[in-house]
Each structure stands twice: as structure tokens, then as C-alpha cells.
Motif scaffolding. Structure first.
Motif, PDB file in Angstrom:
ATOM      1  N   ASN A 154      -2.519  -4.604   5.297  1.00  0.00           N
ATOM      2  CA  ASN A 154      -0.565  -4.397   4.958  1.00  0.00           C
ATOM      3  C   ASN A 154      -0.017  -5.408   5.666  1.00  0.00           C
ATOM      4  N   PRO A 155       0.371  -6.160   5.015  1.00  0.00           N
ATOM      5  CA  PRO A 155       0.826  -6.123   3.579  1.00  0.00           C
ATOM      6  C   PRO A 155       0.196  -7.015   2.187  1.00  0.00           C
ATOM      7  N   THR A 156      -0.866  -6.949   3.157  1.00  0.00           N
ATOM      8  CA  THR A 156      -1.786  -8.256   1.696  1.00  0.00           C
ATOM      9  C   THR A 156      -2.432  -7.230   1.492  1.00  0.00           C
ATOM     10  N   GLY A 157      -2.982  -6.191   1.310  1.00  0.00           N
ATOM     11  CA  GLY A 157      -3.589  -5.693   0.246  1.00  0.00           C
ATOM     12  C   GLY A 157      -4.833  -5.529   0.172  1.00  0.00           C
ATOM     13  N   SER A 158      -5.210  -6.637   0.815  1.00  0.00           N
ATOM     14  CA  SER A 158      -6.798  -7.488   1.079  1.00  0.00           C
ATOM     15  C   SER A 158      -7.720  -6.424   1.760  1.00  0.00           C
ATOM     16  N   VAL A 159      -8.888  -7.424   1.827  1.00  0.00           N
ATOM     17  CA  VAL A 159      -9.944  -6.420   2.445  1.00  0.00           C
ATOM     18  C   VAL A 159     -10.858  -6.948   3.358  1.00  0.00           C
ATOM     19  N   THR A 160     -11.365  -6.534   4.584  1.00  0.00           N
ATOM     20  CA  THR A 160     -11.790  -7.830   5.701  1.00  0.00           C
ATOM     21  C   THR A 160     -13.575  -6.548   5.231  1.00  0.00           C
ATOM     22  N   PRO A 161     -14.256  -7.668   5.123  1.00  0.00           N
ATOM     23  CA  PRO A 161     -15.544  -7.376   5.061  1.00  0.00           C
ATOM     24  C   PRO A 161     -16.236  -6.207   6.392  1.00  0.00           C
ATOM     25  N   ARG A 162     -17.461  -5.788   5.438  1.00  0.00           N
ATOM     26  CA  ARG A 162     -17.424  -4.567   6.531  1.00  0.00           C
ATOM     27  C   ARG A 162     -18.685  -5.212   7.430  1.00  0.00           C
ATOM     28  N   ALA A 163     -19.327  -5.605   7.532  1.00  0.00           N
ATOM     29  CA  ALA A 163     -19.772  -6.431   7.933  1.00  0.00           C
ATOM     30  C   ALA A 163     -19.700  -7.190   9.114  1.00  0.00           C
ATOM     31  N   ALA A 164     -18.316  -7.735   9.319  1.00  0.00           N
ATOM     32  CA  ALA A 164     -17.126  -8.478   9.892  1.00  0.00           C
ATOM     33  C   ALA A 164     -16.682  -7.388  10.650  1.00  0.00           C
ATOM     34  N   ILE A 165     -16.256  -5.629  10.357  1.00  0.00           N
ATOM     35  CA  ILE A 165     -16.021  -5.294  11.083  1.00  0.00           C
ATOM     36  C   ILE A 165     -16.941  -4.579  12.164  1.00  0.00           C
ATOM     37  N   GLU A 166     -18.239  -4.670  11.195  1.00  0.00           N
ATOM     38  CA  GLU A 166     -19.363  -4.259  12.583  1.00  0.00           C
ATOM     39  C   GLU A 166     -19.639  -5.416  14.154  1.00  0.00           C
ATOM     40  N   ARG A 167     -19.954  -6.435  13.449  1.00  0.00           N
ATOM     41  CA  ARG A 167     -19.688  -6.717  14.358  1.00  0.00           C
ATOM     42  C   ARG A 167     -18.516  -7.511  15.067  1.00  0.00           C
ATOM     43  N   LEU A 168     -17.749  -6.566  14.913  1.00  0.00           N
ATOM     44  CA  LEU A 168     -15.942  -6.353  15.848  1.00  0.00           C
ATOM     45  C   LEU A 168     -16.549  -5.187  16.618  1.00  0.00           C
ATOM     46  N   VAL A 169     -17.013  -4.052  15.981  1.00  0.00           N
ATOM     47  CA  VAL A 169     -17.659  -2.950  16.927  1.00  0.00           C
ATOM     48  C   VAL A 169     -18.014  -3.405  17.948  1.00  0.00           C
ATOM     49  N   GLU A 170     -19.593  -3.688  17.683  1.00  0.00           N
ATOM     50  CA  GLU A 170     -20.450  -4.222  18.250  1.00  0.00           C
ATOM     51  C   GLU A 170     -20.280  -5.178  19.316  1.00  0.00           C
ATOM     52  N   LYS A 171     -19.753  -6.518  19.064  1.00  0.00           N
ATOM     53  CA  LYS A 171     -19.431  -7.612  20.433  1.00  0.00           C
ATOM     54  C   LYS A 171     -18.242  -7.664  21.312  1.00  0.00           C
ATOM     55  N   LYS A 172     -16.973  -5.850  20.821  1.00  0.00           N
ATOM     56  CA  LYS A 172     -16.074  -6.128  21.914  1.00  0.00           C
ATOM     57  C   LYS A 172     -16.026  -6.069  23.107  1.00  0.00           C
ATOM     58  N   PRO A 173     -15.849  -5.378  24.221  1.00  0.00           N
ATOM     59  CA  PRO A 173     -15.455  -5.574  25.450  1.00  0.00           C
ATOM     60  C   PRO A 173     -15.655  -4.278  25.734  1.00  0.00           C
ATOM     61  N   ALA A 174     -16.577  -4.184  26.785  1.00  0.00           N
ATOM     62  CA  ALA A 174     -16.163  -2.381  26.990  1.00  0.00           C
ATOM     63  C   ALA A 174     -15.173  -1.820  27.425  1.00  0.00           C
ATOM     64  N   GLY A 175     -14.891  -0.779  26.863  1.00  0.00           N
ATOM     65  CA  GLY A 175     -13.315  -0.024  26.990  1.00  0.00           C
ATOM     66  C   GLY A 175     -12.980  -0.445  26.279  1.00  0.00           C
ATOM     67  N   SER A 176     -12.994  -1.461  25.195  1.00  0.00           N
ATOM     68  CA  SER A 176     -11.483  -0.855  24.720  1.00  0.00           C
ATOM     69  C   SER A 176     -11.852  -0.188  23.262  1.00  0.00           C
ATOM     70  N   VAL A 177     -12.131  -0.023  21.965  1.00  0.00           N
ATOM     71  CA  VAL A 177     -11.671   0.465  20.548  1.00  0.00           C
ATOM     72  C   VAL A 177     -11.165  -0.668  19.940  1.00  0.00           C
ATOM     73  N   VAL A 178     -11.887   0.686  18.443  1.00  0.00           N
ATOM     74  CA  VAL A 178     -11.384  -0.715  17.828  1.00  0.00           C
ATOM     75  C   VAL A 178     -10.684   0.867  16.593  1.00  0.00           C
ATOM     76  N   LEU A 179      -9.578   0.374  16.358  1.00  0.00           N
ATOM     77  CA  LEU A 179      -8.493   1.564  15.428  1.00  0.00           C
ATOM     78  C   LEU A 179      -8.824   0.385  14.325  1.00  0.00           C
ATOM     79  N   ILE A 180      -9.001   1.669  13.208  1.00  0.00           N
ATOM     80  CA  ILE A 180      -9.377   1.184  11.339  1.00  0.00           C
ATOM     81  C   ILE A 180      -8.215   1.899  10.778  1.00  0.00           C
ATOM     82  N   ASP A 181      -7.137   1.301  10.310  1.00  0.00           N
ATOM     83  CA  ASP A 181      -6.643   2.093  10.053  1.00  0.00           C
ATOM     84  C   ASP A 181      -6.797   2.452   8.395  1.00  0.00           C
ATOM     85  N   GLU A 182      -7.163   3.334   7.649  1.00  0.00           N
ATOM     86  CA  GLU A 182      -7.998   3.457   6.714  1.00  0.00           C
ATOM     87  C   GLU A 182      -6.540   4.047   5.367  1.00  0.00           C
TER      88      GLU A 182
END
Length: 347
Positions: A154-182
Motif C-alpha cells: 500500500n499504496p502501489t499494489g505491487s508485490v515483493t518476491p517471496r525470495a526477497a522476504i526470506e532473505r530479509l528474514v534470514e539476514k536481519k539483525p538479532a532481536g529485530s522482527v520482520v512485520l509482514i502486512d498481508e
């Protein structure tokens, strides 16, 4: 002049009460409203409104968990999804723990970050209008608190590839969270990220009944995460939930064919508008959702005001994209009125 709140942003297209015959394409609502099954369940619940009926809150989260193959303790009911979005930022961000998001993106998390004095790192979307997760990781640094990904965005209506989200989850620093708004996942063919929660990742997934289920004003939603993450969210509020919204949410989940039928309807209407805009030479962002961004080639607020004068209320512009306006996909009849007014305004 204080901070701009989410409520103010949502109502920015209105100067007072809109006319009764106005076409409202400004807030990503579903003009179809609740499905018949939800209407029946909510009507029956009104008679029971003299009691709290906590079991209705549990019934909503339990029904969702059963349908998605989740353990019940991974799901928490809320009044829509903006509430748990807000809580997640409050719980995991702070003066030295940034809130990281794509730009342009939904602004509710920015306001929560302001409350806890957390830096907001706004990272431009890629040329394909996806979240630039590598740039987000760099912007967040080693102490990032929350990485926010709305998918579809929101607002573009575009998607982020699943592989990119997985990379973000795996590479984020410890103690942080990935908030995925579906909030808009049902309009697209994208795979949900609920399996990342089941895998024990540092992920909070949000769902709402405000969009495809047509319950924006009735307030029902869900947060899905590991129990210890949900526990942290609970500390930031203690409000009871309306049993009407809870009953409507449960009935919507159980109703047959609602998601598929509405997804197809919105797709047909959206693609029809896109074909018309291509024919007119208008520039827009290809969307797989129930809204889209169109470049009006001049200050978007001017166009929004001119459209409102024709009783068609469209969404706002973002400071980073000042010549784009967001338009919600309404009914076929509403989009015919949009096209007529838009062609006049664009000259």
C-alpha cells in the motif's frame, strides 16, 4: 499543527461530510461490504451485545488457526490490523532501534515510531516497485527494531518476491522482527508468509477483514507470530473487542467462495480500468491489489480536489511521489464515474 495521524490521513480527501451520492475511492475499502453470511452472524450477535462474550474472540483466532493449519497459540484476534501493527512498532523500536519501511508505503507504523522516538528509515522501492530488502537491511543497521513489508504494498499494489522476504528474514539483525502486512494478500496470487511463523522465525504476520471481506468499519483482524512475540504486543493495550466484528470475521472465514469471487471481480474491474488508462496514455503502476497509483503529471492534491468537486473522492499523494494519486478499485459502476471525472480533470 501536530503530527499527522493515520485517521487524519485516511480522511484527508474529505472536507467535512462527503455528499450522499459521492463515489468513495479514497480509503481502499471494499464497496461490496460484508458477505451475506457475515451480515447474518453479526445481526444475531447484536442481541447478545449486553455481555462481553470473550469466547467470540477466541473463536475467530481458533477458526483461522484451524483453517491455516496453525497452532492456536500462534494467532491473536484484534480490532483490524492497524492495532497490532502499531503495537509491534511500540514493542520493538526505540530511540536506537529504527523502524525500516519501503517508500512509498503505509504510514501507520511511522506514527507509532514517533511515539517511541524511533528513527524512521524510508527506503525507496525498486524499479519493479518491490521492497528493496538489501537497502532496507543497510538502512536499519545492526540495531534495527522492525522491518515493515506490506505485501502487496500500500499504496502501489505491487508485490515483493517471496525470495526477497526470506532473505530479509534470514539476514536481519538479532532481536529485530520482520512485520509482514498481508492486508491485501487475497487480491493477489502471492504465497502467504504464515509458514515463516510456523518455522519459528522472527516474523509477525498481519491479516485484516477490512479489505476483501468488506468489514472496514467493523474492525476485525489477526496477528500471527510466535507466542513470545504476541506476548510483547499484549502489553501495549487492554481493550475488549466487539463481538459483532469477531462474529463477522469468523463467518467470513467459513463462507464458501467469498474470497475467490471477490478476487475475480476486483481483478476484472481493475484490469478494465487499466486497459482504458493505457488507451488514454496515462502512466500508472501495475497493481495486483484493490488500488493503484497513477501519475497525473502535476501536484496530486490539485487533481484530488478537482475530482472531489465532481463527487469522486480519490486517495492521497505521498511526499516522495507528489504527482501520483492513489485510487481504490470500486464497483464497475463507480469506476465508470471515475473514468468520466478523471478524463475531464486530466483534460
Amino acid at each position: 499543527s501536530g503530527p499527522v495521524t493515520e485517521r487524519m490521513l485516511a480522511q484527508m480527501s474529505f472536507a467535512g461530510e462527503p455528499p450522499a451520492d459521492a463515489v468513495l475511492l479514497n480509503a481502499n475499502e471494499n464497496p461490496l461490504g460484508p458477505c451475506a453470511e457475515a451480515m447474518e452472524a453479526m445481526g444475531a450477535m447484536l442481541k447478545r451485545g449486553g455481555r462481553y462474550h470473550y469466547e467470540e474472540v477466541m473463536r475467530l483466532s481458533r477458526t483461522f488457526a484451524e483453517m491455516e493449519g496453525l497452532r492456536p497459540e500462534l494467532v491473536q484476534s484484534y480490532a483490524g490490523s492497524s492495532d497490532p501493527l502499531h503495537r509491534t512498532v511500540l514493542a520493538f523500536c526505540g530511540p536506537d532501534r529504527p523502524f525500516v519501511k519501503g517508500e512509498p508505503g503505509y504510514e501507520a507504523g511511522d506514527r507509532a515510531a514517533d511515539i517511541v522516538k524511533a528513527p524512521v528509515r524510508r527506503v525507496p522501492l525498486t524499479k519493479d516497485y518491490a521492497h528493496d530488502v538489501d537497502a532496507m537491511l543497510e538502512a536499519g543497521g545492526p540495531k534495527a527494531g522492525v522491518f515493515y513489508v506490506c505485501n502487496p504494498n500500500n499504496p502501489t499494489g505491487s508485490v515483493t518476491p517471496r525470495a526477497a522476504i526470506e532473505r530479509l528474514v534470514e539476514k536481519k539483525p538479532a532481536g529485530s522482527v520482520v512485520l509482514i502486512d498481508e492486508a491485501y494478500i487475497h487480491f493477489s496470487d502471492e504465497k502467504t508468509c504464515l509458514d515463516l511463523v510456523m518455522a519459528g522465525k522472527d516474523v509477525v504476520v498481519l491479516r485484516t477483514f477490512s479489505k476483501i471481506y468488506g468489514m472496514a468499519g467493523l474492525r476485525a483482524g489477526l496477528a500471527i507470530a510466535r507466542p513470545e512475540l504476541l506476548d510483547k504486543l499484549r502489553a501495549y493495550g487492554a481493550g475488549f473487542l466487539t463481538i459483532v466484528g469477531m462474529a463477522g470475521g469468523t463467518a467470513s472465514l467459513l463462507a464458501k467462495g467469498v474470497v475467490a469471487q471477490r478476487k475475480q471481480y476486483v481483478k476484472e474491474v481493475r484490469e478494465g480500468v487499466f486497459a482504458w488508462m493505457r488507451g488514454k496514455g496515462y502512466v500508472f503502476v501495475p497493481s495486483v491489489s484493490n488500488k493503484f497509483m497513477v501519475d497525473v503529471k502535476r501536484p496530486g492534491r490539485e487533481v484530488a480536489r478537482a475530482m472531489a468537486a465532481r463527487k469522486v473522492y480519490i486517495g492521497r499523494s505521498w511526499p516522495s511521489w507528489p504527482t501520483h494519486v492513489r485510487v481504490t478499485v470500486g464497483t464497475r459502476e463507480e469506476m465508470e464515474k471515475f473514468k468520466a471525472a478523471f478524463a475531464q480533470v486530466m483534460g
